[in-house]
Design a protein around this motif. Sequence first.
Motif, PDB file in Angstrom:
ATOM      1  N   VAL A 238       3.617  98.354  39.470  1.00 60.43           N
ATOM      2  CA  VAL A 238       4.490  97.362  38.863  1.00 60.43           C
ATOM      3  C   VAL A 238       5.480  97.177  40.002  1.00 60.43           C
ATOM      4  CG1 VAL A 238       6.297  96.751  37.078  1.00 60.43           C
ATOM      5  CG2 VAL A 238       4.024  98.142  36.505  1.00 60.43           C
ATOM      6  N   GLY A 239       6.118  95.829  39.807  1.00 60.11           N
ATOM      7  CA  GLY A 239       7.159  95.458  40.840  1.00 60.11           C
ATOM      8  C   GLY A 239       8.159  94.918  40.009  1.00 60.11           C
ATOM      9  N   LEU A 240       9.579  95.175  40.056  1.00 56.17           N
ATOM     10  CA  LEU A 240      10.643  94.618  39.491  1.00 56.17           C
ATOM     11  C   LEU A 240      11.620  94.181  40.645  1.00 56.17           C
ATOM     12  CD1 LEU A 240      11.222  97.178  36.622  1.00 56.17           C
ATOM     13  CD2 LEU A 240       9.980  95.082  36.575  1.00 56.17           C
ATOM     14  N   ALA A 241      12.355  93.015  40.287  1.00 56.93           N
ATOM     15  CA  ALA A 241      13.354  92.469  41.268  1.00 56.93           C
ATOM     16  C   ALA A 241      14.326  91.513  40.358  1.00 56.93           C
ATOM     17  CB  ALA A 241      12.881  91.656  42.099  1.00 56.93           C
ATOM     18  N   ARG A 242      15.373  91.712  40.576  1.00 53.58           N
ATOM     19  CA  ARG A 242      16.520  90.953  39.907  1.00 53.58           C
ATOM     20  C   ARG A 242      17.285  90.053  40.668  1.00 53.58           C
ATOM     21  NH1 ARG A 242      19.147  92.431  34.700  1.00 53.58           N
ATOM     22  NH2 ARG A 242      20.173  90.500  34.226  1.00 53.58           N
ATOM     23  N   GLY A 243      17.517  88.614  39.974  1.00 51.78           N
ATOM     24  CA  GLY A 243      18.398  87.732  40.793  1.00 51.78           C
ATOM     25  C   GLY A 243      18.285  86.250  40.013  1.00 51.78           C
ATOM     26  N   ALA A 244      18.785  85.269  40.765  1.00 57.10           N
ATOM     27  CA  ALA A 244      18.827  83.856  39.981  1.00 57.10           C
ATOM     28  C   ALA A 244      17.633  83.158  40.024  1.00 57.10           C
ATOM     29  CB  ALA A 244      19.970  83.159  40.898  1.00 57.10           C
ATOM     30  N   VAL A 245      16.996  82.941  39.244  1.00 60.65           N
ATOM     31  CA  VAL A 245      15.756  82.282  39.062  1.00 60.65           C
ATOM     32  C   VAL A 245      15.677  80.841  38.325  1.00 60.65           C
ATOM     33  CG1 VAL A 245      14.365  84.332  39.016  1.00 60.65           C
ATOM     34  CG2 VAL A 245      15.124  83.228  36.827  1.00 60.65           C
ATOM     35  N   LEU A 246      15.002  79.921  38.590  1.00 63.28           N
ATOM     36  CA  LEU A 246      14.893  78.400  38.205  1.00 63.28           C
ATOM     37  C   LEU A 246      13.842  78.555  37.293  1.00 63.28           C
ATOM     38  CD1 LEU A 246      16.287  75.650  38.338  1.00 63.28           C
ATOM     39  CD2 LEU A 246      14.330  75.238  40.126  1.00 63.28           C
ATOM     40  N   PRO A 247      14.194  78.540  35.727  1.00 61.62           N
ATOM     41  CA  PRO A 247      13.298  78.115  34.877  1.00 61.62           C
ATOM     42  C   PRO A 247      12.322  76.823  34.938  1.00 61.62           C
ATOM     43  CG  PRO A 247      15.397  79.013  33.908  1.00 61.62           C
ATOM     44  CD  PRO A 247      15.601  78.438  35.250  1.00 61.62           C
ATOM     45  N   ARG A 248      11.305  76.664  34.703  1.00 66.52           N
ATOM     46  CA  ARG A 248      10.813  75.302  34.846  1.00 66.52           C
ATOM     47  C   ARG A 248       9.367  75.256  34.015  1.00 66.52           C
ATOM     48  NH1 ARG A 248      14.887  73.367  35.694  1.00 66.52           N
ATOM     49  NH2 ARG A 248      15.479  71.798  37.245  1.00 66.52           N
ATOM     50  N   LEU A 249       9.348  74.512  32.670  1.00 67.78           N
ATOM     51  CA  LEU A 249       8.284  74.296  31.902  1.00 67.78           C
ATOM     52  C   LEU A 249       7.633  75.722  31.679  1.00 67.78           C
ATOM     53  CD1 LEU A 249       6.774  71.333  33.862  1.00 67.78           C
ATOM     54  CD2 LEU A 249       8.015  71.176  31.788  1.00 67.78           C
ATOM     55  N   GLY A 250       8.402  76.629  31.240  1.00 66.52           N
ATOM     56  CA  GLY A 250       7.907  77.969  30.839  1.00 66.52           C
ATOM     57  C   GLY A 250       7.644  78.948  31.923  1.00 66.52           C
ATOM     58  N   ASP A 251       7.784  78.473  33.014  1.00 61.67           N
ATOM     59  CA  ASP A 251       7.514  79.180  34.306  1.00 61.67           C
ATOM     60  C   ASP A 251       9.176  79.994  34.969  1.00 61.67           C
ATOM     61  OD1 ASP A 251       6.369  81.009  36.366  1.00 61.67           O
ATOM     62  OD2 ASP A 251       4.913  79.425  36.709  1.00 61.67           O
ATOM     63  N   VAL A 252       8.966  80.396  35.969  1.00 64.92           N
ATOM     64  CA  VAL A 252      10.244  80.767  36.724  1.00 64.92           C
ATOM     65  C   VAL A 252       9.984  81.006  38.110  1.00 64.92           C
ATOM     66  CG1 VAL A 252      11.494  82.250  34.926  1.00 64.92           C
ATOM     67  CG2 VAL A 252       9.944  83.411  36.265  1.00 64.92           C
ATOM     68  N   PHE A 253      10.894  80.291  38.854  1.00 65.65           N
ATOM     69  CA  PHE A 253      10.723  80.269  40.302  1.00 65.65           C
ATOM     70  C   PHE A 253      12.035  80.738  40.966  1.00 65.65           C
ATOM     71  CE2 PHE A 253       8.405  76.916  38.183  1.00 65.65           C
ATOM     72  CZ  PHE A 253       7.319  76.918  38.903  1.00 65.65           C
ATOM     73  N   GLY A 254      11.938  81.305  42.248  1.00 67.59           N
ATOM     74  CA  GLY A 254      13.004  81.637  43.194  1.00 67.59           C
ATOM     75  C   GLY A 254      12.515  82.887  44.032  1.00 67.59           C
ATOM     76  N   GLU A 255      13.474  83.654  44.673  1.00 67.53           N
ATOM     77  CA  GLU A 255      13.197  84.805  45.368  1.00 67.53           C
ATOM     78  C   GLU A 255      12.994  85.972  44.696  1.00 67.53           C
ATOM     79  OE1 GLU A 255      15.122  86.404  49.793  1.00 67.53           O
ATOM     80  OE2 GLU A 255      16.433  85.855  48.093  1.00 67.53           O
ATOM     81  N   PRO A 256      13.580  86.030  43.726  1.00 63.81           N
ATOM     82  CA  PRO A 256      13.250  87.317  42.685  1.00 63.81           C
ATOM     83  C   PRO A 256      11.752  87.523  42.411  1.00 63.81           C
ATOM     84  CG  PRO A 256      15.235  86.467  41.951  1.00 63.81           C
ATOM     85  CD  PRO A 256      14.729  85.590  42.928  1.00 63.81           C
ATOM     86  N   VAL A 257      11.021  86.189  42.258  1.00 59.66           N
ATOM     87  CA  VAL A 257       9.684  86.172  42.008  1.00 59.66           C
ATOM     88  C   VAL A 257       8.887  86.620  43.086  1.00 59.66           C
ATOM     89  CG1 VAL A 257       7.962  84.687  41.299  1.00 59.66           C
ATOM     90  CG2 VAL A 257      10.005  84.351  40.241  1.00 59.66           C
ATOM     91  N   ASN A 258       9.205  86.217  44.316  1.00 63.22           N
ATOM     92  CA  ASN A 258       8.574  86.719  45.614  1.00 63.22           C
ATOM     93  C   ASN A 258       8.677  87.994  45.821  1.00 63.22           C
ATOM     94  OD1 ASN A 258       7.866  83.703  46.227  1.00 63.22           O
ATOM     95  ND2 ASN A 258       9.682  83.485  47.107  1.00 63.22           N
ATOM     96  N   ILE A 259       9.727  88.621  45.535  1.00 63.22           N
ATOM     97  CA  ILE A 259      10.192  89.844  45.837  1.00 63.22           C
ATOM     98  C   ILE A 259       9.519  90.881  44.935  1.00 63.22           C
ATOM     99  CG2 ILE A 259      12.000  91.756  45.766  1.00 63.22           C
ATOM    100  CD1 ILE A 259      13.930  89.458  47.109  1.00 63.22           C
ATOM    101  N   ALA A 260       9.457  90.632  43.662  1.00 64.85           N
ATOM    102  CA  ALA A 260       8.817  91.428  42.738  1.00 64.85           C
ATOM    103  C   ALA A 260       7.288  91.321  43.038  1.00 64.85           C
ATOM    104  CB  ALA A 260       8.922  90.855  41.341  1.00 64.85           C
TER     105      ALA A 260
END
Length: 319
Positions: A238-260
């Motif tokens: 498991v990987g967890l990362a926190r930060g600002a994400v952009l919600p779009r059409l039920g998904d989320v995007f942003g650097e925390p997604v890449n880091i996690a």
Amino acid sequence: MREVTESSGTTDASEGEDSPYTPRYTRDELIEKLGVSAEFAEKAWNAFGFARRSSEEKVFSDRDMEALEMFNASSGAMPETTQIAMARAIGQTISRLAEWEAEQLREIADDPTIPWTLEQMSEALGQIQHLIWRRHMALAIERHTDHSSEEKVDLVVGFADIVGYTSLSRRIDLGDLEALLGSFEDDTFDVVVDHGGRVVKTLGDAVMFTFDDSGAAAAAALEIHRLSESDHLPPLRVGLARGAVLPRLGDVFGEPVNIASRLTSSARPGTTLVDDSVATQIADDDRFYLKSMPSLRVRGYKHLKARVLEPHRDGPLSD
């Protein structure tokens, strides 16, 4: 069986010919009444997942017309590209769900002890879907209200995946593989939801989820690993990362997604890696123990700082 895939409503013989759910329009008649351009209609139709061909079959009702008029009228506040993206998201999601449900319903209908027809079960399932959709929509609107009108929101993003899935898929038959993935997805979903999180999507051998609270995300991560003990699953990571994400059409995007995602790929079997943001927020939580480790060198990040998350060695401290 009556065609229901191209209509947003269902009909019932008891509703009568004057019901707003009674099919009245062909696709071409619908386009004409909506007053949309042929080009946009074809794009939207294709995005919903249907072939670009005319049909004389009347499959659209007055209720369908009202809903599509509202969708079309939103063009003033919603760019065409966003409308098409929304149509594509709806079409892809519903298409996959319908294929799976049709397969399951046909298996049930083949059982001679089942008293219902395929059509009856299909209509009942459609009503259940509407019920579940209404509840999820209410919860989603509440979440968006809580996060105000800002486009970006602060969340914990997590991934859980099966260690060695590629080699495992080559060694076991498809039936066992399907059962394994089903158990992993279902039970991970239960853990995430029970701890107050939301499953964003499944990605074959991985589940992506989000949490508002870092402590809840960490507790869920530790419980996810226990699934390997109770459900005979392979080791997980498991990987967890926190930060600002952009919600779009039920998904989320942003650097925390890449880091996690990078943290998950770097985690050893049976372990969880968390980024600095999550580690800082749970540092004083006596349920957890954070173990230091060298910075990671992964794609896109030369010095990615992470901690290994473990249950507190002495357990939660008493008050």
